[in-house]
Design a protein around this motif. Sequence first.
Motif, PDB file in Angstrom:
ATOM      1  N   MET A  65       0.830  -1.124   0.095  1.00 47.79           N
ATOM      2  CA  MET A  65       0.039   0.067   0.077  1.00 47.79           C
ATOM      3  C   MET A  65       0.789   1.059  -0.102  1.00 47.79           C
ATOM      4  O   MET A  65       2.005   1.467   0.695  1.00 47.79           O
ATOM      5  N   ASP A  66       0.510   2.380  -0.929  1.00 40.29           N
ATOM      6  CA  ASP A  66       1.200   3.570  -1.019  1.00 40.29           C
ATOM      7  C   ASP A  66       0.839   4.215   0.367  1.00 40.29           C
ATOM      8  O   ASP A  66      -0.206   4.313   1.029  1.00 40.29           O
ATOM      9  N   ASP A  67       1.926   4.715   0.963  1.00 42.40           N
ATOM     10  CA  ASP A  67       2.037   5.516   2.117  1.00 42.40           C
ATOM     11  C   ASP A  67       0.959   6.727   2.146  1.00 42.40           C
ATOM     12  O   ASP A  67       0.630   7.331   3.172  1.00 42.40           O
ATOM     13  N   ASP A  68       0.681   7.318   0.835  1.00 40.14           N
ATOM     14  CA  ASP A  68      -0.182   8.238   0.660  1.00 40.14           C
ATOM     15  C   ASP A  68      -1.582   8.276   0.736  1.00 40.14           C
ATOM     16  O   ASP A  68      -2.255   9.016   0.945  1.00 40.14           O
ATOM     17  N   ALA A  69      -1.727   6.833   0.657  1.00 43.22           N
ATOM     18  CA  ALA A  69      -3.402   6.579   0.745  1.00 43.22           C
ATOM     19  C   ALA A  69      -3.689   6.485   2.238  1.00 43.22           C
ATOM     20  O   ALA A  69      -3.119   5.583   3.077  1.00 43.22           O
ATOM     21  N   THR A  70      -4.678   7.226   2.405  1.00 42.97           N
ATOM     22  CA  THR A  70      -5.266   7.135   3.979  1.00 42.97           C
ATOM     23  C   THR A  70      -6.409   6.642   4.133  1.00 42.97           C
ATOM     24  O   THR A  70      -7.419   6.974   3.711  1.00 42.97           O
ATOM     25  N   PRO A  71      -6.467   5.387   4.829  1.00 43.41           N
ATOM     26  CA  PRO A  71      -7.644   4.638   5.129  1.00 43.41           C
ATOM     27  C   PRO A  71      -8.697   5.704   5.637  1.00 43.41           C
ATOM     28  O   PRO A  71      -8.421   6.396   6.521  1.00 43.41           O
TER      29      PRO A  71
END
Length: 191
Positions: A65-71
């Motif tokens: 998972m890309d660190d830029d994607a925030t759940p």
Amino acid sequence: MRTSHLGIAAVAALALLVTGCASAQPGSTGAPTTTADPAPSESAPATPTPTPTPTPSPSDSDDDMDDDATPIPDAQIAALDVMDAVSTDGAAALWAEPGTSLAVFIGGSGSSRCVPEPDGAEVEDGAIVVEFTAPDLSAISCTADFRVYGWTFPIDGPVDASMPVDVRVEGLSPDASSVVELSVGPDALLP
């Protein structure tokens, strides 16, 4: 009275005998010993017990998972009206911050291993392309339930959010040609 004194003395002697036998070492002929708590000594500090790591879900972290994607938390997703759009179109999008970050919702199994992982979002030819990596479903078992997952993605380029913006969601299935085409308008805001 003599009988009562003798009875008390006999009971006391029996108690001493039992106590002495209970504390004597097997095979020992010595007198009964008592043990005291050992004196405190300086020792290394106790290492803390590690806390158990919770089972990750797609909303949590994953190596791919890309660190830029925030759940987006499940409680926040439940308060939104995106289930119908996700069920019908395959995905839904709202502005998290108009022009700078986008919230994208997809549906999938309650088995988190079966849900595509977010990779990132970028601007290509005026459209926002949000990429996912689909899992290899032939290698895992998935449950038949359906739920919505969501992430916010920062956008890597300038976008004019005052007009509808095209959004392409790619990678939701192993079929590379599978693309979900969406449009996010200026009033489509994540609460």
